[in-house]
Design a protein around this motif. Structure first.
Motif, PDB file in Angstrom:
ATOM      1  N   TYR A   7       0.839  -1.209   0.000  1.00 24.39           N
ATOM      2  CA  TYR A   7       0.000   0.000   0.000  1.00 24.39           C
ATOM      3  C   TYR A   7       0.868   1.251   0.000  1.00 24.39           C
ATOM      4  O   TYR A   7       0.618   2.201  -0.743  1.00 24.39           O
ATOM      5  CB  TYR A   7      -0.917   0.043   1.222  1.00 24.39           C
ATOM      6  N   SER A   8       1.883   1.238   0.825  1.00 21.97           N
ATOM      7  CA  SER A   8       2.770   2.395   0.912  1.00 21.97           C
ATOM      8  C   SER A   8       3.475   2.656  -0.412  1.00 21.97           C
ATOM      9  O   SER A   8       3.542   3.795  -0.882  1.00 21.97           O
ATOM     10  CB  SER A   8       3.793   2.165   2.030  1.00 21.97           C
ATOM     11  N   ILE A   9       3.967   1.610  -1.036  1.00 21.51           N
ATOM     12  CA  ILE A   9       4.644   1.755  -2.332  1.00 21.51           C
ATOM     13  C   ILE A   9       3.664   2.227  -3.402  1.00 21.51           C
ATOM     14  O   ILE A   9       3.988   3.112  -4.202  1.00 21.51           O
ATOM     15  CB  ILE A   9       5.319   0.433  -2.736  1.00 21.51           C
ATOM     16  N   ALA A  10       2.472   1.672  -3.405  1.00 20.03           N
ATOM     17  CA  ALA A  10       1.477   2.062  -4.417  1.00 20.03           C
ATOM     18  C   ALA A  10       1.119   3.538  -4.301  1.00 20.03           C
ATOM     19  O   ALA A  10       1.081   4.253  -5.315  1.00 20.03           O
ATOM     20  CB  ALA A  10       0.226   1.207  -4.274  1.00 20.03           C
ATOM     21  N   TYR A  11       0.884   4.013  -3.091  1.00 16.64           N
ATOM     22  CA  TYR A  11       0.545   5.426  -2.926  1.00 16.64           C
ATOM     23  C   TYR A  11       1.745   6.325  -3.201  1.00 16.64           C
ATOM     24  O   TYR A  11       1.589   7.443  -3.687  1.00 16.64           O
ATOM     25  CB  TYR A  11      -0.043   5.688  -1.539  1.00 16.64           C
ATOM     26  N   SER A  12       2.954   5.841  -2.926  1.00 17.42           N
ATOM     27  CA  SER A  12       4.152   6.606  -3.275  1.00 17.42           C
ATOM     28  C   SER A  12       4.241   6.814  -4.779  1.00 17.42           C
ATOM     29  O   SER A  12       4.478   7.925  -5.251  1.00 17.42           O
ATOM     30  CB  SER A  12       5.412   5.872  -2.801  1.00 17.42           C
ATOM     31  N   VAL A  13       4.053   5.733  -5.516  1.00 17.35           N
ATOM     32  CA  VAL A  13       4.140   5.808  -6.981  1.00 17.35           C
ATOM     33  C   VAL A  13       3.023   6.684  -7.545  1.00 17.35           C
ATOM     34  O   VAL A  13       3.262   7.530  -8.415  1.00 17.35           O
ATOM     35  CB  VAL A  13       4.115   4.388  -7.594  1.00 17.35           C
ATOM     36  N   LEU A  14       1.807   6.493  -7.057  1.00 18.08           N
ATOM     37  CA  LEU A  14       0.690   7.323  -7.537  1.00 18.08           C
ATOM     38  C   LEU A  14       0.924   8.797  -7.267  1.00 18.08           C
ATOM     39  O   LEU A  14       0.690   9.648  -8.131  1.00 18.08           O
ATOM     40  CB  LEU A  14      -0.621   6.880  -6.879  1.00 18.08           C
ATOM     41  N   TYR A  15       1.392   9.116  -6.072  1.00 16.34           N
ATOM     42  CA  TYR A  15       1.651  10.514  -5.728  1.00 16.34           C
ATOM     43  C   TYR A  15       2.766  11.088  -6.591  1.00 16.34           C
ATOM     44  O   TYR A  15       2.660  12.216  -7.085  1.00 16.34           O
ATOM     45  CB  TYR A  15       1.998  10.625  -4.246  1.00 16.34           C
ATOM     46  N   LEU A  16       3.815  10.321  -6.819  1.00 17.40           N
ATOM     47  CA  LEU A  16       4.910  10.775  -7.663  1.00 17.40           C
ATOM     48  C   LEU A  16       4.438  11.021  -9.091  1.00 17.40           C
ATOM     49  O   LEU A  16       4.812  12.023  -9.714  1.00 17.40           O
ATOM     50  CB  LEU A  16       6.042   9.750  -7.644  1.00 17.40           C
ATOM     51  N   LEU A  17       3.600  10.140  -9.617  1.00 21.13           N
ATOM     52  CA  LEU A  17       3.061  10.329 -10.965  1.00 21.13           C
ATOM     53  C   LEU A  17       2.189  11.576 -11.043  1.00 21.13           C
ATOM     54  O   LEU A  17       2.233  12.313 -12.037  1.00 21.13           O
ATOM     55  CB  LEU A  17       2.287   9.096 -11.408  1.00 21.13           C
ATOM     56  N   TRP A  18       1.399  11.837 -10.010  1.00 15.18           N
ATOM     57  CA  TRP A  18       0.564  13.038 -10.009  1.00 15.18           C
ATOM     58  C   TRP A  18       1.419  14.293  -9.984  1.00 15.18           C
ATOM     59  O   TRP A  18       1.097  15.285 -10.630  1.00 15.18           O
ATOM     60  CB  TRP A  18      -0.390  13.022  -8.814  1.00 15.18           C
ATOM     61  N   ILE A  19       2.510  14.259  -9.249  1.00 18.46           N
ATOM     62  CA  ILE A  19       3.405  15.416  -9.230  1.00 18.46           C
ATOM     63  C   ILE A  19       4.001  15.622 -10.618  1.00 18.46           C
ATOM     64  O   ILE A  19       4.129  16.759 -11.080  1.00 18.46           O
ATOM     65  CB  ILE A  19       4.497  15.230  -8.166  1.00 18.46           C
ATOM     66  N   LYS A  20       4.350  14.545 -11.298  1.00 16.24           N
ATOM     67  CA  LYS A  20       4.886  14.665 -12.657  1.00 16.24           C
ATOM     68  C   LYS A  20       3.838  15.233 -13.616  1.00 16.24           C
ATOM     69  O   LYS A  20       4.156  16.011 -14.503  1.00 16.24           O
ATOM     70  CB  LYS A  20       5.384  13.304 -13.162  1.00 16.24           C
ATOM     71  N   VAL A  21       2.585  14.852 -13.433  1.00 18.23           N
ATOM     72  CA  VAL A  21       1.511  15.369 -14.274  1.00 18.23           C
ATOM     73  C   VAL A  21       1.381  16.884 -14.091  1.00 18.23           C
ATOM     74  O   VAL A  21       1.143  17.616 -15.043  1.00 18.23           O
ATOM     75  CB  VAL A  21       0.166  14.668 -13.949  1.00 18.23           C
ATOM     76  N   PHE A  22       1.561  17.356 -12.882  1.00 13.56           N
ATOM     77  CA  PHE A  22       1.446  18.779 -12.606  1.00 13.56           C
ATOM     78  C   PHE A  22       2.786  19.483 -12.766  1.00 13.56           C
ATOM     79  O   PHE A  22       3.166  20.328 -11.973  1.00 13.56           O
ATOM     80  CB  PHE A  22       0.865  19.014 -11.212  1.00 13.56           C
ATOM     81  N   ALA A  23       3.525  19.116 -13.789  1.00 10.97           N
ATOM     82  CA  ALA A  23       4.761  19.775 -14.227  1.00 10.97           C
ATOM     83  C   ALA A  23       5.869  19.731 -13.188  1.00 10.97           C
ATOM     84  O   ALA A  23       6.704  20.614 -13.147  1.00 10.97           O
ATOM     85  CB  ALA A  23       4.470  21.215 -14.648  1.00 10.97           C
ATOM     86  N   GLY A  24       5.869  18.726 -12.345  1.00 11.21           N
ATOM     87  CA  GLY A  24       6.969  18.553 -11.407  1.00 11.21           C
ATOM     88  C   GLY A  24       6.963  19.484 -10.222  1.00 11.21           C
ATOM     89  O   GLY A  24       7.899  19.498  -9.446  1.00 11.21           O
TER      90      GLY A  24
END
Length: 91
Positions: free
Chosen positions: A13-30
Motif C-alpha cells: 500500500y505504501s509503495i502504491a501510494y508513493s508511486v501514484l503521488y509521484l506520478l501526479w506530481i509529474k503530471v502537474f509539471a513537477g
C-alpha cells in the motif's frame, strides 16, 4: 511480523501510494503542491475507512497509515531535493 502477509500488504500500500503521488506530481509539471499532498493524504485515509462498504474487505487503520506514509515519504524526498536545488515550494 515483518514476514507476515499483513505487513507485506502494508508495504505494498505504501509503495502504491508513493508511486501514484509521484506520478501526479509529474503530471502537474513537477511542482510540489501542498493541496495535492492534502488530497492524496485524504484519499488514502478515506479509501481505507470506506472498505467496510465492500463485502470482502475490512476497516484497518494501519492500512490508512501505510497509505499516508507512502505519500509523506515522497513529499519529504521531493522537498529535500527541491531544497538542495534552491527551489521554493509552490503553495
Amino acid at each position: 511480523m515483518i514476514g507476515s502477509i499483513e505487513f507485506q500488504g502494508k508495504v505494498q500500500y505504501s509503495i502504491a501510494y508513493s508511486v501514484l503521488y509521484l506520478l501526479w506530481i509529474k503530471v502537474f509539471a513537477g511542482h510540489f503542491h501542498i493541496w495535492l499532498l492534502a488530497v492524496f493524504l485524504g484519499l488514502g485515509i478515506l479509501v481505507k475507512f470506506a472498505d467496510p462498504l465492500t463485502e470482502y474487505s475490512k476497516n484497518d487503520a494501519w492500512d490508512a497509515v501505510a497509505n499516508a506514509s507512502g505519500v509523506i515519504s515522497v513529499a519529504r524526498i521531493i522537498s529535500l531535493v527541491n531544497q538542495n536545488r534552491g527551489v521554493v515550494v509552490d503553495h
